[in-house]
Scaffold this motif. Structure first.
Motif, PDB file in Angstrom:
ATOM      1  N   ALA A  53       2.921   6.409   4.888  1.00 29.98           N
ATOM      2  CA  ALA A  53       1.324   6.305   4.497  1.00 29.98           C
ATOM      3  C   ALA A  53       1.037   4.899   3.986  1.00 29.98           C
ATOM      4  O   ALA A  53       0.077   4.405   4.488  1.00 29.98           O
ATOM      5  N   VAL A  54       2.009   4.224   3.113  1.00 27.46           N
ATOM      6  CA  VAL A  54       1.927   2.792   2.936  1.00 27.46           C
ATOM      7  C   VAL A  54       1.569   1.998   4.051  1.00 27.46           C
ATOM      8  O   VAL A  54       0.891   0.858   4.079  1.00 27.46           O
ATOM      9  N   ILE A  55       2.550   2.095   4.920  1.00 28.19           N
ATOM     10  CA  ILE A  55       2.747   1.165   5.974  1.00 28.19           C
ATOM     11  C   ILE A  55       1.462   1.385   6.926  1.00 28.19           C
ATOM     12  O   ILE A  55       1.106   0.472   7.540  1.00 28.19           O
ATOM     13  N   GLU A  56       0.969   2.621   6.980  1.00 31.53           N
ATOM     14  CA  GLU A  56      -0.315   2.922   7.668  1.00 31.53           C
ATOM     15  C   GLU A  56      -1.206   2.044   7.081  1.00 31.53           C
ATOM     16  O   GLU A  56      -2.229   1.396   7.880  1.00 31.53           O
ATOM     17  N   TRP A  57      -1.654   2.256   5.844  1.00 30.54           N
ATOM     18  CA  TRP A  57      -2.569   1.522   5.047  1.00 30.54           C
ATOM     19  C   TRP A  57      -2.629   0.207   5.462  1.00 30.54           C
ATOM     20  O   TRP A  57      -3.460  -0.598   5.719  1.00 30.54           O
ATOM     21  N   VAL A  58      -1.281  -0.451   5.312  1.00 31.63           N
ATOM     22  CA  VAL A  58      -1.035  -1.876   5.624  1.00 31.63           C
ATOM     23  C   VAL A  58      -1.554  -2.104   6.950  1.00 31.63           C
ATOM     24  O   VAL A  58      -2.287  -3.460   7.044  1.00 31.63           O
ATOM     25  N   ILE A  59      -1.098  -1.671   8.003  1.00 32.09           N
ATOM     26  CA  ILE A  59      -1.318  -1.773   9.147  1.00 32.09           C
ATOM     27  C   ILE A  59      -2.679  -1.667   9.485  1.00 32.09           C
ATOM     28  O   ILE A  59      -3.430  -2.632  10.502  1.00 32.09           O
ATOM     29  N   PHE A  60      -3.384  -0.754   9.192  1.00 29.76           N
ATOM     30  CA  PHE A  60      -4.792  -0.430   9.317  1.00 29.76           C
ATOM     31  C   PHE A  60      -5.499  -1.596   8.954  1.00 29.76           C
ATOM     32  O   PHE A  60      -6.813  -2.132   9.513  1.00 29.76           O
ATOM     33  N   THR A  61      -5.434  -2.112   7.460  1.00 26.25           N
ATOM     34  CA  THR A  61      -5.964  -3.177   6.826  1.00 26.25           C
ATOM     35  C   THR A  61      -5.895  -4.471   7.611  1.00 26.25           C
ATOM     36  O   THR A  61      -6.803  -5.370   7.768  1.00 26.25           O
ATOM     37  N   GLN A  62      -4.755  -4.683   8.088  1.00 31.41           N
ATOM     38  CA  GLN A  62      -4.419  -6.172   8.905  1.00 31.41           C
ATOM     39  C   GLN A  62      -5.209  -6.081   9.989  1.00 31.41           C
ATOM     40  O   GLN A  62      -5.417  -7.042  10.554  1.00 31.41           O
ATOM     41  N   LEU A  63      -5.365  -4.932  10.810  1.00 32.30           N
ATOM     42  CA  LEU A  63      -5.864  -4.811  11.872  1.00 32.30           C
ATOM     43  C   LEU A  63      -7.440  -4.972  11.736  1.00 32.30           C
ATOM     44  O   LEU A  63      -8.055  -5.647  12.788  1.00 32.30           O
ATOM     45  N   ALA A  64      -8.198  -4.256  10.977  1.00 27.52           N
ATOM     46  CA  ALA A  64      -9.507  -4.167  10.827  1.00 27.52           C
ATOM     47  C   ALA A  64     -10.071  -4.719   9.703  1.00 27.52           C
ATOM     48  O   ALA A  64     -11.315  -5.086   9.833  1.00 27.52           O
ATOM     49  N   GLY A  65      -9.357  -5.212   8.827  1.00 24.94           N
ATOM     50  CA  GLY A  65      -9.942  -5.674   7.615  1.00 24.94           C
ATOM     51  C   GLY A  65     -10.815  -5.097   6.608  1.00 24.94           C
ATOM     52  O   GLY A  65     -10.598  -3.984   6.102  1.00 24.94           O
ATOM     53  N   HIS A 102      -6.555 -11.350   6.000  1.00 27.23           N
ATOM     54  CA  HIS A 102      -6.414  -9.565   6.224  1.00 27.23           C
ATOM     55  C   HIS A 102      -4.971  -9.445   5.516  1.00 27.23           C
ATOM     56  O   HIS A 102      -4.861  -8.323   5.149  1.00 27.23           O
ATOM     57  N   ALA A 103      -4.027 -10.066   5.586  1.00 27.48           N
ATOM     58  CA  ALA A 103      -2.613 -10.058   4.862  1.00 27.48           C
ATOM     59  C   ALA A 103      -2.972  -9.844   3.457  1.00 27.48           C
ATOM     60  O   ALA A 103      -2.187  -9.253   2.885  1.00 27.48           O
ATOM     61  N   LEU A 104      -3.661 -10.810   2.910  1.00 30.86           N
ATOM     62  CA  LEU A 104      -3.834 -10.518   1.424  1.00 30.86           C
ATOM     63  C   LEU A 104      -4.352  -9.316   1.106  1.00 30.86           C
ATOM     64  O   LEU A 104      -4.124  -8.562   0.094  1.00 30.86           O
ATOM     65  N   GLU A 105      -5.573  -8.823   1.709  1.00 34.14           N
ATOM     66  CA  GLU A 105      -6.132  -7.515   1.612  1.00 34.14           C
ATOM     67  C   GLU A 105      -5.183  -6.362   2.116  1.00 34.14           C
ATOM     68  O   GLU A 105      -4.991  -5.358   1.195  1.00 34.14           O
ATOM     69  N   ALA A 106      -4.266  -6.567   2.829  1.00 33.69           N
ATOM     70  CA  ALA A 106      -3.304  -5.633   3.165  1.00 33.69           C
ATOM     71  C   ALA A 106      -2.074  -5.520   2.130  1.00 33.69           C
ATOM     72  O   ALA A 106      -1.932  -4.469   1.746  1.00 33.69           O
ATOM     73  N   LEU A 107      -1.994  -6.307   1.540  1.00 32.16           N
ATOM     74  CA  LEU A 107      -1.054  -6.576   0.512  1.00 32.16           C
ATOM     75  C   LEU A 107      -1.683  -5.643  -0.756  1.00 32.16           C
ATOM     76  O   LEU A 107      -1.012  -5.113  -1.515  1.00 32.16           O
ATOM     77  N   PHE A 108      -2.945  -6.055  -1.127  1.00 33.04           N
ATOM     78  CA  PHE A 108      -3.541  -5.475  -2.175  1.00 33.04           C
ATOM     79  C   PHE A 108      -3.461  -3.782  -1.973  1.00 33.04           C
ATOM     80  O   PHE A 108      -3.316  -3.041  -2.747  1.00 33.04           O
ATOM     81  N   VAL A 109      -4.066  -3.559  -0.628  1.00 31.40           N
ATOM     82  CA  VAL A 109      -4.053  -2.051  -0.378  1.00 31.40           C
ATOM     83  C   VAL A 109      -2.495  -1.474  -0.370  1.00 31.40           C
ATOM     84  O   VAL A 109      -2.434  -0.452  -0.997  1.00 31.40           O
ATOM     85  N   GLY A 110      -1.582  -2.022   0.041  1.00 25.88           N
ATOM     86  CA  GLY A 110      -0.089  -1.731   0.166  1.00 25.88           C
ATOM     87  C   GLY A 110       0.392  -1.333  -1.328  1.00 25.88           C
ATOM     88  O   GLY A 110       0.897  -0.188  -1.501  1.00 25.88           O
ATOM     89  N   LEU A 111       0.112  -2.325  -2.260  1.00 25.43           N
ATOM     90  CA  LEU A 111       0.615  -2.043  -3.486  1.00 25.43           C
ATOM     91  C   LEU A 111      -0.041  -1.080  -4.083  1.00 25.43           C
ATOM     92  O   LEU A 111       0.667  -0.351  -5.145  1.00 25.43           O
ATOM     93  N   HIS A 112      -1.288  -1.022  -4.158  1.00 26.37           N
ATOM     94  CA  HIS A 112      -2.200   0.197  -4.854  1.00 26.37           C
ATOM     95  C   HIS A 112      -1.891   1.586  -4.156  1.00 26.37           C
ATOM     96  O   HIS A 112      -1.727   2.245  -5.139  1.00 26.37           O
ATOM     97  N   ALA A 113      -1.509   1.577  -2.983  1.00 30.37           N
ATOM     98  CA  ALA A 113      -1.134   2.684  -2.282  1.00 30.37           C
ATOM     99  C   ALA A 113       0.184   3.450  -2.717  1.00 30.37           C
ATOM    100  O   ALA A 113       0.167   4.576  -2.947  1.00 30.37           O
ATOM    101  N   LYS A 114       1.094   2.507  -2.980  1.00 32.34           N
ATOM    102  CA  LYS A 114       2.370   2.873  -3.716  1.00 32.34           C
ATOM    103  C   LYS A 114       2.226   2.931  -5.006  1.00 32.34           C
ATOM    104  O   LYS A 114       2.737   4.037  -5.656  1.00 32.34           O
ATOM    105  N   LYS A 115       1.708   2.005  -5.896  1.00 34.45           N
ATOM    106  CA  LYS A 115       1.698   2.183  -7.304  1.00 34.45           C
ATOM    107  C   LYS A 115       0.729   3.078  -7.932  1.00 34.45           C
ATOM    108  O   LYS A 115       0.837   3.804  -8.740  1.00 34.45           O
TER     109      LYS A 115
END
Length: 224
Positions: free
Chosen positions: A188-200, A167-180
């Protein structure tokens, strides 16, 4: 006071800009209106932009539909179009809590992940062994299927760390693309990261849908 109007040329320019440069936002605006459980294809197109609303065409469950989104309050000048659309963009591209509690898969996964995190990081192997040894029913079940409480606790610990790592790798992928890719705000990036870490995977799949729409706009830029 009568509502000001936007001429056809400016309306077409705004629609072209949104459909070509921000198709994921256009998609997000429609999915936001129709809820998280409806199946909306990625063929969402903004067809009209006015002072008080914008109109879309899209397909949902195989049917071509039309929808509009009202502006509250309405615009008073075409100069307000860019900041208003920027505000709508960030709102449409921010993850929604309903994606978790209304999803029959995401909510159980969040509960499971939180439980695994508690077992792995809070109780640890010794804590789990202690709980199992003081619960006759659980102890008998573990002995019958695994062999020992310590072996079971170590299995849970390994599974917990693997799950959190994935989930951490998924959250990292989502966070990087949400920003870049989408240039979202830090919140918003933090929310995407938290949601992804929690739900995958359920949240990752929603983000991948935004990426897919962004990479394949349904309207092409007109040649000069």
């Amino acid at each position: 006071m009568p509502l000001a109007t936007i001429d056809t040329l400016n309306s077409e320019r705004v629609c072209e800009h949104m459909n070509i440069d921000h198709p994921a936002c256009v998609y997000g605006m429609v999915t936001e209106m129709y809820g998280v459980n409806d199946r909306i294809s990625n063929s969402v197109v903004m067809i009209r932009f006015a002072m008080d609303r914008c109109d879309f065409t899209f397909c949902m469950n195989g049917k071509e539909l039309h929808a509009f989104r009202k502006f509250e309050p309405p615009l008073t000048s075409i100069k307000e179009a860019r900041p208003r659309m920027a505000q709508i963009y960030h709102k449409a591209m921010t993850p929604k809590l309903g994606w978790i509690y209304m999803d029959p898969v995401a909510l159980p996964l969040v509960m499971l992940n939180l439980f695994l995190t508690y077992l792995t990081l809070v109780l640890g192997v010794n804590g789990m062994v202690n709980v199992i040894n003081h619960s006759p029913g659980m102890y008998s079940m573990v002995q019958a299927h695994v062999g020992s409480a310590e072996s079971f606790a170590r299995m849970i610990t390994v599974f917990g760390y693997v799950t959190m790592g994935a989930h951490a790798l998924e959250a990292l992928f989502v966070g990087l693309h949400a920003k870049k890719t989408f240039s979202l705000s830090r919140a918003a990036v933090i929310e995407w990261v938290i949601f992804t870490q929690l739900a995958g995977l359920p949240i990752l799949n929603r983000f991948l849908r935004f990426l897919e729409v962004h990479g394949n706009p349904k309207v092409q830029k007109k040649e000069e």
